[in-house]
Design a protein around this motif. Structure first.
Motif, PDB file in Angstrom:
ATOM      1  N   HIS A 114      26.794 -28.923  15.210  1.00 11.44           N
ATOM      2  CA  HIS A 114      27.021 -30.117  14.377  1.00 11.44           C
ATOM      3  C   HIS A 114      28.339 -30.761  14.794  1.00 11.44           C
ATOM      4  O   HIS A 114      29.329 -30.071  15.001  1.00 11.44           O
ATOM      5  N   CYS A 163      28.986 -40.302  11.457  1.00  7.24           N
ATOM      6  CA  CYS A 163      30.344 -40.835  11.342  1.00  7.24           C
ATOM      7  C   CYS A 163      30.274 -42.357  11.380  1.00  7.24           C
ATOM      8  O   CYS A 163      29.531 -42.936  12.185  1.00  7.24           O
ATOM      9  N   ASP A 219      42.521 -30.770   2.574  1.00  8.63           N
ATOM     10  CA  ASP A 219      43.212 -30.591   3.859  1.00  8.63           C
ATOM     11  C   ASP A 219      44.437 -31.501   3.913  1.00  8.63           C
ATOM     12  O   ASP A 219      44.632 -32.360   3.049  1.00  8.63           O
ATOM     13  N   SER A 221      45.134 -33.982   5.619  1.00 11.49           N
ATOM     14  CA  SER A 221      44.926 -35.417   5.846  1.00 11.49           C
ATOM     15  C   SER A 221      44.948 -36.194   4.537  1.00 11.49           C
ATOM     16  O   SER A 221      45.074 -37.416   4.548  1.00 11.49           O
ATOM     17  N   GLU A 250      34.462 -25.947   9.816  1.00 10.86           N
ATOM     18  CA  GLU A 250      34.661 -27.294  10.376  1.00 10.86           C
ATOM     19  C   GLU A 250      33.951 -28.366   9.565  1.00 10.86           C
ATOM     20  O   GLU A 250      34.281 -29.542   9.641  1.00 10.86           O
ATOM     21  N   GLY A 264      29.821 -41.137   7.240  1.00 10.78           N
ATOM     22  CA  GLY A 264      30.338 -39.771   7.233  1.00 10.78           C
ATOM     23  C   GLY A 264      31.700 -39.633   6.574  1.00 10.78           C
ATOM     24  O   GLY A 264      31.954 -38.672   5.851  1.00 10.78           O
ATOM     25  N   TYR A 270      36.075 -30.086   2.097  1.00 10.48           N
ATOM     26  CA  TYR A 270      37.096 -29.302   1.378  1.00 10.48           C
ATOM     27  C   TYR A 270      37.364 -29.932   0.013  1.00 10.48           C
ATOM     28  O   TYR A 270      38.510 -30.013  -0.456  1.00 10.48           O
TER      29      TYR A 270
HETATM   30  N1  LIG Z   1      38.714 -33.560   3.870  1.00  8.69           N
HETATM   31  C1  LIG Z   1      38.186 -34.211   4.900  1.00  8.69           C
HETATM   32  N2  LIG Z   1      36.969 -34.745   4.765  1.00  8.69           N
HETATM   33  C2  LIG Z   1      36.401 -35.417   5.800  1.00  8.69           C
HETATM   34  C3  LIG Z   1      37.095 -35.580   7.021  1.00  8.69           C
HETATM   35  C4  LIG Z   1      38.375 -34.982   7.139  1.00  8.69           C
HETATM   36  O1  LIG Z   1      39.032 -35.043   8.187  1.00  8.69           O
HETATM   37  N3  LIG Z   1      38.893 -34.299   6.069  1.00  8.69           N
HETATM   38  N4  LIG Z   1      36.512 -36.314   8.023  1.00  8.69           N
HETATM   39  C5  LIG Z   1      35.512 -37.291   7.587  1.00  8.69           C
HETATM   40  C6  LIG Z   1      34.792 -37.952   8.662  1.00  8.69           C
HETATM   41  S1  LIG Z   1      35.583 -39.231   9.430  1.00  8.69           S
HETATM   42  C7  LIG Z   1      33.487 -37.654   8.935  1.00  8.69           C
HETATM   43  S2  LIG Z   1      32.609 -38.537  10.076  1.00  8.69           S
HETATM   44  C8  LIG Z   1      32.805 -36.500   8.310  1.00  8.69           C
HETATM   45  C9  LIG Z   1      32.404 -35.546   9.415  1.00  8.69           C
HETATM   46  O2  LIG Z   1      31.756 -34.423   8.916  1.00  8.69           O
HETATM   47  P1  LIG Z   1      31.561 -33.183   9.901  1.00  8.69           P
HETATM   48  O3  LIG Z   1      32.860 -32.888  10.562  1.00  8.69           O
HETATM   49  O4  LIG Z   1      31.033 -32.103   9.039  1.00  8.69           O
HETATM   50  O5  LIG Z   1      30.558 -33.606  10.932  1.00  8.69           O
HETATM   51  O6  LIG Z   1      33.630 -35.833   7.377  1.00  8.69           O
HETATM   52  C10 LIG Z   1      34.489 -36.661   6.646  1.00  8.69           C
HETATM   53  N5  LIG Z   1      35.156 -35.906   5.617  1.00  8.69           N
END
Ligand SMILES: Nc1nc2c(c(=O)[nH]1)N[C@H]1C(S)=C(S)[C@@H](COP(=O)(O)O)O[C@H]1N2
Ligand SMILES: [Mo]
Length: 434
Positions: A114, A163, A219, A221, A250, A264, A270
């Motif tokens: 994935h 995404c 996380d 971010s 992940e 996405g 998290y």
């Molecule tokens: N907490 C958190 N959620 C997140 C992200 C992240 O970096 N941190 N990335 C986002 C983005 S940009 C996308 S495209 C999807 C990706 O999910 P995946 O990594 O399970 O494919 O999660 C979203 N949710």
């Protein structure tokens, strides 16, 4: 014998349904095509049948095969995610690794393949200590542990996750020379299991002025996204399992927000907090990013639904054609609009001049990818392969020209236009604009 061969050839030629050698989608079901594709003469087959080898593993049992957690065959080591694990000058943990779409068939993505999109890497969350808080415009704020969530009824649904930035290089002025994995490898489909948010919000109660929520991840971010309450009450859920096992770290372990058909980024991993609000919160991730700039200077904000899209995964730039002959064009199609049902997929081998309907080999499920295929007789001359998806709302996947006319080259997100793969005389496949 020669006569027979000629008649098979003839019936195949009669099956042309569009320009440049596209054949009727049901051709593969007919015996003639199977014979034409096998490539072995009848006497080769008789000889082979007499001399079928007896390999060592047929004589002696092995003690292999009892691994606690299984992994793919050693011959499948090349089937891996690739991509930017760390971009130059980027904050630590920002990047994505992408799914090898050209190496997969069917629609379900194996968990280990994935795509992964992370803004601050993977947090190491102890599931026993993790909490989900639901508060804001509710009657009773509540905290849920994994154990309490497990007591609620769960639902399992097959949905795609794409995404919002997938395929975004198609906004560039020149077609990047990369494969389907690099360009489109952020679309996956899984069987997700979890607890509906409407069930949890029935427990907390929702105040009459509540219209949105904001979801926050645990996380570094600080990922936070606003979602209309109507979507939350409709089909949103807290995903705990992915294809039957706990979410991978992940992909949001131990829980993520899941919003079928939405971009996405909004599917916060998290997940630790849902705050019920009156309006959208305008977080950093929905103002500085994940909005669509348009040619006329306006911006599409909270443009969350992924529109109808398809992509040919075989052939692809990673896969060279081995000389003229019969090929199976195969790919994925999906839509987050309406009920999210793919109505039809069409394929072109002449850069969009003529189209024919592809066969759908998978189940057609709402807001999930479907797998299509189409027989093609390649005559060895240059060709341009394209696919386009129509969904249950009647929306037809647009051309790149139409997309650029509306969004300009700064659009960046929700790149759902038609992709063109050019095949040259050597059988090499490359990304072009057509
Ligand atoms: N907490 C958190 N959620 C997140 C992200 C992240 O970096 N941190 N990335 C986002 C983005 S940009 C996308 S495209 C999807 C990706 O999910 P995946 O990594 O399970 O494919 O999660 C979203 N949710
Ligand atoms: Mo994303």
């Amino acid at each position: 014998m020669a006569r027979k061969k000629h008649s098979i050839q003839q019936s195949l030629n009669d099956q042309d349904v569009a320009g440049n050698g596209l054949l009727h989608r049901r051709l593969f079901l007919q015996g003639g095509a199977a014979m034409a594709l096998s490539g072995y003469a009848a006497n080769d087959i008789t000889e082979a049948a007499e001399g079928l080898p007896v390999e060592p593993w047929m004589r002696f049992p092995t003690t292999e095969g009892f691994a606690p957690y299984g992994s793919p065959s050693r011959f499948e080591k090349h089937v891996v995610r690739t991509g930017m694990q760390q971009q130059a000058n980027a904050p630590p943990g920002l990047g994505s690794i992408r799914t090898p779409l050209h190496r997969l068939d069917g629609t379900i993505t194996p968990n280990g393949l994935h795509f992964v999109r992370l803004h601050s890497g993977v947090p190491d969350i102890d599931p026993d200590k993790h909490r989900l808080l639901i508060h804001g415009l509710v009657d009773r704020p509540l905290i849920f542990t994994l154990d309490t969530l497990a007591k609620y009824p769960m639902e399992s649904r097959i949905y795609f996750l794409e995404c919002g930035g997938n395929s975004q290089t198609l906004y560039l002025r020149k077609p990047i020379q990369a494969g389907v994995q690099r360009i489109h490898g952020q679309i996956c489909t899984s069987d997700w299991t979890g607890v509906r948010l409407s069930t949890l919000l029935d427990e907390t109660g929702v105040k009459p002025n509540a219209k949105w929520i904001v979801a926050e991840g645990a996380d570094a971010s600080g990922m936070a996204r606003s979602v209309p309450l109507s979507k939350i009450m409709d089909d949103a859920f807290i995903a705990l399992y992915q294809n039957g096992e706990r979410l991978r770290p992940e992909n949001g372990y131990p829980m993520r927000l899941f919003l079928p058909g939405y971009q996405g980024n909004a599917q916060v991993k998290y997940l630790r907090r849902i705050k019920v609000t009156e309006g959208p919160t305008h977080t950093r991730d929905e103002t500085s990013r994940y909005s669509i700039a348009r040619h006329d200077g306006t911006t599409l904000q909270f443009f969350l639904v992924m529109e109808a899209k398809s992509v040919i995964t075989q052939p692809a730039p990673e896969l060279k054609l081995q000389g003229p002959g019969y090929y199976k064009i195969s790919g994925l199609a999906w839509s987050g609009r309406g009920r999210g049902i793919v109505r039809k997929v069409e394929v072109s081998a002449d850069g969009g001049k003529s189209w024919a309907e592809a066969a759908i080999q998978s189940q057609i499920l709402p807001k999930a990818t479907v797998r299509f295929h189409m027989p093609w007789r390649w005559d060895g001359r240059p060709a341009i392969l394209q696919s386009r998806c129509t969904d249950d709302t009647g929306y037809v996947q647009w051309t790149r020209d139409a997309m650029i006319a509306e969004r300009g080259h700064t659009g960046n997100y929700h790149t759902n236009c038609i992709t063109s793969w050019a095949v040259n005389e050597k059988g090499e496949v490359s990304h072009v604009y057509a």
